[in-house]
Design an enzyme around this catalytic site. Structure first.
Site, mmCIF file in Angstrom:
data_model
loop_
_atom_site.group_PDB
_atom_site.id
_atom_site.type_symbol
_atom_site.label_atom_id
_atom_site.label_comp_id
_atom_site.label_asym_id
_atom_site.label_seq_id
_atom_site.Cartn_x
_atom_site.Cartn_y
_atom_site.Cartn_z
ATOM 1 N N HIS A 1 0.801 -1.228 0.000
ATOM 2 C CA HIS A 1 0.000 0.000 0.000
ATOM 3 C C HIS A 1 0.835 1.281 0.000
ATOM 4 O O HIS A 1 0.790 2.091 0.904
ATOM 5 C CB HIS A 1 -1.137 0.014 1.034
ATOM 6 C CG HIS A 1 -0.800 -0.365 2.450
ATOM 7 N ND1 HIS A 1 0.075 0.342 3.214
ATOM 8 C CD2 HIS A 1 -1.270 -1.361 3.237
ATOM 9 C CE1 HIS A 1 0.129 -0.196 4.417
ATOM 10 N NE2 HIS A 1 -0.658 -1.238 4.451
ATOM 11 N N HIS B 1 -6.090 -9.213 13.527
ATOM 12 C CA HIS B 1 -6.181 -8.029 12.653
ATOM 13 C C HIS B 1 -6.845 -8.422 11.341
ATOM 14 O O HIS B 1 -6.501 -9.448 10.755
ATOM 15 C CB HIS B 1 -4.764 -7.512 12.409
ATOM 16 C CG HIS B 1 -4.650 -6.270 11.600
ATOM 17 N ND1 HIS B 1 -5.653 -5.335 11.491
ATOM 18 C CD2 HIS B 1 -3.614 -5.784 10.862
ATOM 19 C CE1 HIS B 1 -5.227 -4.340 10.719
ATOM 20 N NE2 HIS B 1 -4.002 -4.597 10.317
ATOM 21 N N GLU C 1 -6.890 -6.745 8.416
ATOM 22 C CA GLU C 1 -6.301 -6.322 7.138
ATOM 23 C C GLU C 1 -5.950 -7.579 6.311
ATOM 24 O O GLU C 1 -5.478 -8.579 6.860
ATOM 25 C CB GLU C 1 -5.065 -5.441 7.372
ATOM 26 C CG GLU C 1 -4.680 -4.688 6.114
ATOM 27 C CD GLU C 1 -3.704 -3.537 6.340
ATOM 28 O OE1 GLU C 1 -3.195 -3.364 7.464
ATOM 29 O OE2 GLU C 1 -3.443 -2.804 5.361
ATOM 30 N N ASP D 1 -3.721 -8.824 4.516
ATOM 31 C CA ASP D 1 -2.456 -9.571 4.580
ATOM 32 C C ASP D 1 -2.464 -10.567 5.748
ATOM 33 O O ASP D 1 -1.667 -11.506 5.775
ATOM 34 C CB ASP D 1 -1.242 -8.639 4.664
ATOM 35 C CG ASP D 1 -1.332 -7.577 5.739
ATOM 36 O OD1 ASP D 1 -2.453 -7.127 6.052
ATOM 37 O OD2 ASP D 1 -0.273 -7.183 6.277
ATOM 38 N N HIS E 1 -2.467 -0.720 13.993
ATOM 39 C CA HIS E 1 -2.716 0.555 13.377
ATOM 40 C C HIS E 1 -4.106 0.686 12.743
ATOM 41 O O HIS E 1 -4.375 1.688 12.055
ATOM 42 C CB HIS E 1 -1.652 0.827 12.307
ATOM 43 C CG HIS E 1 -1.764 -0.144 11.140
ATOM 44 N ND1 HIS E 1 -1.871 0.307 9.852
ATOM 45 C CD2 HIS E 1 -1.835 -1.482 11.080
ATOM 46 C CE1 HIS E 1 -1.973 -0.739 9.028
ATOM 47 N NE2 HIS E 1 -1.942 -1.820 9.751
ATOM 48 N N ASP F 1 0.845 -6.330 13.991
ATOM 49 C CA ASP F 1 1.700 -5.385 13.265
ATOM 50 C C ASP F 1 2.688 -4.645 14.176
ATOM 51 O O ASP F 1 3.706 -4.129 13.691
ATOM 52 C CB ASP F 1 0.833 -4.354 12.522
ATOM 53 C CG ASP F 1 0.232 -4.915 11.239
ATOM 54 O OD1 ASP F 1 0.856 -5.792 10.616
ATOM 55 O OD2 ASP F 1 -0.863 -4.473 10.858
ATOM 56 N N TYR G 1 9.564 0.224 9.180
ATOM 57 C CA TYR G 1 8.164 -0.210 9.285
ATOM 58 C C TYR G 1 7.363 0.786 10.129
ATOM 59 O O TYR G 1 6.255 1.192 9.771
ATOM 60 C CB TYR G 1 8.138 -1.606 9.922
ATOM 61 C CG TYR G 1 6.794 -2.263 9.949
ATOM 62 C CD1 TYR G 1 6.412 -3.162 8.964
ATOM 63 C CD2 TYR G 1 5.878 -1.991 10.966
ATOM 64 C CE1 TYR G 1 5.172 -3.770 8.992
ATOM 65 C CE2 TYR G 1 4.645 -2.589 10.995
ATOM 66 C CZ TYR G 1 4.290 -3.484 10.007
ATOM 67 O OH TYR G 1 3.057 -4.073 10.039
ATOM 68 N N HIS H 1 4.782 -9.597 10.891
ATOM 69 C CA HIS H 1 5.714 -9.458 9.771
ATOM 70 C C HIS H 1 7.136 -9.506 10.323
ATOM 71 O O HIS H 1 7.434 -8.878 11.352
ATOM 72 C CB HIS H 1 5.571 -8.095 9.075
ATOM 73 C CG HIS H 1 4.230 -7.841 8.472
ATOM 74 N ND1 HIS H 1 3.792 -8.440 7.319
ATOM 75 C CD2 HIS H 1 3.229 -7.022 8.861
ATOM 76 C CE1 HIS H 1 2.574 -7.999 7.025
ATOM 77 N NE2 HIS H 1 2.206 -7.141 7.956
HETATM 78 FE FE1 FEO Z 1 -2.113 -3.916 9.165
HETATM 79 FE FE2 FEO Z 1 0.204 -6.249 8.349
HETATM 80 O O1 FEO Z 1 -1.460 -5.390 8.251
#
Ligand code: FEO
Length: 369
Positions: free
Chosen positions: A21, A75, A77, A79, A142, A161, A189, A220
């Site tokens: 993104h 989360h 999102e 990913d 986030h 995250d 990051y 991650h």
């Molecule tokens: Fe907020 Fe790694 O997605």
């Protein structure tokens, strides 16, 4: 892969992703997920949809026919949730746990998926036999739904995250590449994902400071085992927008070389004054790399020549991106070359002011220096 007895990493490495993104990820990333084996089996987080086959194979390689009883979705999102529909097809009896905002997000992203969802809040826990998972919602670290989960008996924090790094090299532990690499990647990051949410990070740190944490498993990058005090200290500093008074970042683009000469002039001037100066040309580096260097620099100097009564699009992109990430308490300076109208310099100055920066007198050059 086994992390400790009863806890396995079943996530995937995405070596090829380069834009996340809007954020350039030159060494790819990972989508981490963990299986915790107890009387009941718990999966912590999913992975991005395109890796679902590999993910299901990783899970099956550990479970060998056992099923998943619980899934913790820290989360929504994509990913971290993209594999949900097919995981639920394979393990339809698994109960999914997450925040109320997570439930809303999952319904929106995967309206046809079938699963039972339990909403959790701070203080709630899930017992799986000898293990207890404690839920720690961390709204806006986030996204509104974001959550960490603490595996009490193993002193492991599944931090999603928070404390992440886009490290898609195949490394698994922080010890493989040392502290400097970890902090550099975690800072990159933080600057590009977490920076606007300093207040919420402060709350998270206050909450987890009461916990005895031996292992941090972010969603991650590498698992953090050795450098936990150091990464937490850095998060405290970044969340307060602390900067180095001796660091100058110069970010620019150029048409015929005059704005580059101005950048070099500023570099020389501030180096001679004893500052540590870093210069980034936006033709050569992505704006998100420049953003990672904003994180600890007190002085942010931005330059563009004027083109068609505007700044160059590369500089505009950087400023738009930086403004959205809300760095605070910086000192800015606009600079640039022009031939007749020269709007770029005042436009840059205006944006630096709108970021809440103090600004120094702009530096201009007509045609050449
Ligand atoms: Fe907020 Fe790694 O997605």
């Amino acid at each position: 892969m086994k992390i400790i007895d009863n806890v396995y990493s079943v996530g995937v490495v995405d070596r090829d992703v380069r834009i996340f993104h809007g954020y350039f990820t030159p060494i790819g990333t990972t989508y981490n997920s963990f299986l915790v084996i107890d009387e009941k089996v718990t999966l912590v987080d999913f992975v991005k949809e395109k890796f679902t086959d590999e993910f299901l194979n990783n899970i099956e390689g550990i479970l060998q026919g056992r099923t998943i009883d619980y899934i913790i979705c820290n989360h929504v999102e994509p990913d971290h949730s993209g594999a949900l529909p097919r995981v639920m097809e394979k393990y339809p009896q698994a109960m999914v746990y997450g925040t109320a905002n997570c439930e809303k997000g999952l319904k929106a992203y995967y309206p046809h998926a079938k699963y039972n969802f339990t909403v959790v809040k701070l203080g709630d826990a899930l017992n799986t036999g000898k293990y207890n998972f404690k839920f720690i919602p961390m709204p806006m670290v986030h996204w509104p739904d974001s959550m960490s989960t603490y595996l009490e008996e193993e002193k492991m924090l599944f931090s999603n995250d928070a404390f992440g790094q886009h490290t898609g090299t195949g490394e698994v532990l922080d010890t493989e590449n040392g502290l400097d690499k970890l902090i550099d990647r975690a800072g990159d990051y933080y600057a590009n994902i977490v920076l606007p949410f300093g207040m919420q990070v402060t709350k998270l740190i206050q909450t987890v400071s009461d916990l005895d944490i031996k292992i941090i498993c972010p969603s991650h990058g590498v698992i953090i085992t050795k450098y936990i005090p150091e990464i937490i200290q850095k998060y405290i500093s970044w969340s307060k927008n602390e900067t180095d008074d001796k660091k100058v970042l110069i970010v620019y683009d150029t048409m015929w070389g005059t704005t580059k000469k101005l950048a070099e002039q500023l570099e020389k001037e501030y180096t001679n004054k004893g500052f540590e100066v870093e210069v980034i040309n936006l033709t050569e580096e992505h704006y998100s790399h420049a953003m990672s260097r904003v994180l600890e620099a007190k002085y942010i100097f931005v330059g563009s020549p004027t083109l068609n009564n505007n700044m160059l699009p590369s500089v505009s992109a950087f400023l738009t991106y930086m403004k959205g990430l809300k760095p605070k308490e910086r000192i800015g300076k606009a600079f640039g070359a022009y031939g007749w109208s020269g709007e770029s310099i005042s436009q840059i100055n205006e944006i630096l002011l709108s970021c809440g920066f103090e600004t120094e007198e702009p530096l201009k050059a007509l045609w050449n220096v």
